[in-house]
Scaffold this active site. Sequence first.
Site, PDB file in Angstrom:
ATOM      1  N   SER A 115       0.585   3.239  -9.773  1.00 49.80           N
ATOM      2  CA  SER A 115       0.849   2.545  -8.596  1.00 49.80           C
ATOM      3  C   SER A 115      -0.566   3.015  -7.614  1.00 49.80           C
ATOM      4  O   SER A 115      -1.631   2.401  -8.058  1.00 49.80           O
ATOM      5  CB  SER A 115       2.063   3.277  -7.862  1.00 49.80           C
ATOM      6  N   ASP A 121      -1.132  -2.595  -2.660  1.00 45.68           N
ATOM      7  CA  ASP A 121      -1.749  -1.470  -3.569  1.00 45.68           C
ATOM      8  C   ASP A 121      -2.167  -2.126  -4.943  1.00 45.68           C
ATOM      9  O   ASP A 121      -1.521  -3.278  -5.106  1.00 45.68           O
ATOM     10  CB  ASP A 121      -0.608  -0.210  -3.609  1.00 45.68           C
ATOM     11  N   ASP A 164      -1.223  -2.009  -8.038  1.00 43.20           N
ATOM     12  CA  ASP A 164       0.041  -2.626  -8.958  1.00 43.20           C
ATOM     13  C   ASP A 164       0.895  -3.888  -8.057  1.00 43.20           C
ATOM     14  O   ASP A 164       1.849  -4.459  -8.718  1.00 43.20           O
ATOM     15  CB  ASP A 164       0.745  -1.707  -9.943  1.00 43.20           C
TER      16      ASP A 164
END
Length: 664
Positions: A201, A354, A356
Amino acid sequence: MPEELAAMLGDIERLNSKIERAVANGQLMESAAKNIHTLLAGAPSDLYSRAVNELVNASEWSELNDRFYRTLSFGTGGLRGRTIGKILPAGERGNARENERPEIPCVGTNAMNFFNISRATQGHVAYLHDWNQRERISPKPGIVIAHHPRFLSKEFAELAAKVAAENGCDAFVFEGPRSVPELSFAVRYLKASAGVVITASHNPPYDNGYKVYFSDGAQVIEPHASGIIAKVNAITSEAYTPLPKARQGKIKMIGRDIDEAYMQRLETLVLDPTVIREAKSLKIIYTPLHGTGSVIIEPMLKRLGFNFEVVPEQDHFDGRFPTVKSANPENAEALAMAIDLAEKDDGDVVVATDPDCDRMGAAVRSSNGKMKLLTGNQIGSLLAWYRTRRLFEKGVLNKHNASRGVIIKTFVTTDLQKAIAEHYGLRCVETLTGFKYIGAKLGKYERAIAEPLRQNYVDLSEDETRKLRLEHSSFYVFGGEESYGYSGADFVRDKDGNGAVIMFCEVAAYAKAHGKTIDELLDNIYSEFGYFAEKNGSLVFEGAEGATKIARLIKSYASDPFLEVLGSKVTSIRNFETDKIEDAESDQIPKEKMLMFELQDEARIAVRPSGTEPKIKYYLFAHRRPEKGKFNSVELNQIKREVKEKLDRLWDWLQRDAQSRLTK
């Protein structure tokens, strides 16, 4: 005995002797020493021993303890940990220069590396075989594998595919970086057994992870979670014996065909295309923060007719995330370059995803002309309000079927969304933190449709599935969590940064078409439903010692809870680890280490350890509802100041209380 073998055995004896002395002197934890021996015993080459030996010779005991004090535990979400150590031995760096990715990942049992990727995939595939046998499913299991641009992600994805195939599972591997939500979509679209994303992440660049999904496209929950965890944690070596060729699976590369199918579904999130056409002057600035959002969001914004610009310096894959301190759209600093571009080019809205692309942050030009950051709670509430209101205006929802409409939020997400749901006659269902629980609800609603009607559900159009849900089950209007994760449809079973950008840009277009700024629209919502404010805080404790402190704090809140805060008595305490708690649909909430304190003045405090980062999190809530009618602007501004001061005082008190608990 050959000289080389004798020298090697001598090196091993000297290394073992140094490790034993370090344990005896209290420099190295016994568990770390044991795990070092376990890793080296099954090592495929001498790379591991060279890295360990270098750290031992340098007396880097703290680094060795962090790398080896445990075997990285496979939890309900998968794995997450350091791929690059705090100290980088020459054997790991290889020929890499400063700021380049090392040649091999961090050596250690408590790290994201080839050792743990192999273990995770072996266990995951073993569970899928058992499940297929139990359910009498004859075809080979299939796993969809995606990765994002972090260091060594591509290599981890390739290893996962190889291990899966050699253990009898077909692997569908994205040809390049792809987002978490597209992986979730692809699992269902390809009717695969499971999915994996190599991602950490918005964690720092030195981290990586292995995130696991089941056939429903959602992150695994029980009973699959415990089953996979048991299989993975029973495996102590990265080595395995491949199945005979005839029983192995195949590896297939996927990409643009899935992109197109996913984008066609994303188009259905737009509830009113006319507002986009009516707000042509709306200027959007977007940044993918060096991540996967650029793959889908940029072509989607163009496809839908939005006027947008992308931050050029952040519009390329880079696992260093070099233009930000943290690639986390929750943080103001991550949006700084996009906001600067908005100021320069007169942008109205900034959106950021972000790396991902499961989370989205936003800033908007406020009524005073300055750019203003929105919180995850504010973004989610705007989306929940707009989508609910428009669905009623379009006649999709009405007073007769409103009870089938559902807004899902986590317990630590603003209660404004509950107030919106109740006003329109929808259910508001609360879950634990983690979109896997929202995904589980969507699976439940799908299964509630009788089998003959939901045959090939995944292949039906959005209009067809919506009709089935409204007539026979529950219609998911919106779902979100305060940590900047949102979704507006069930074709993705995880938070969807791609979809969030589309939905938020439509809200911005709606505001523009009606001559309002986003913050003016939000104030209208506050005036009608009440002013709800939240403050999130966290205390960071890294490494083995930090994990102990976090555990001590959580245990302390349970055994010795505070009974009064700043003169307001605690009226109720819910311990999510020990109490039996049910949601609005009478489903039992799974056990989790979280406590929630309700205060006499209607403030609320939640405390929980992070599942992905070395921190303990605090969530503070306060609100004021209009006694009759609506708040006027003067009243609302005064209430905003009062509530902010109250939340600031609460956070100061909680920090002092935490330090006091740690010194007892």
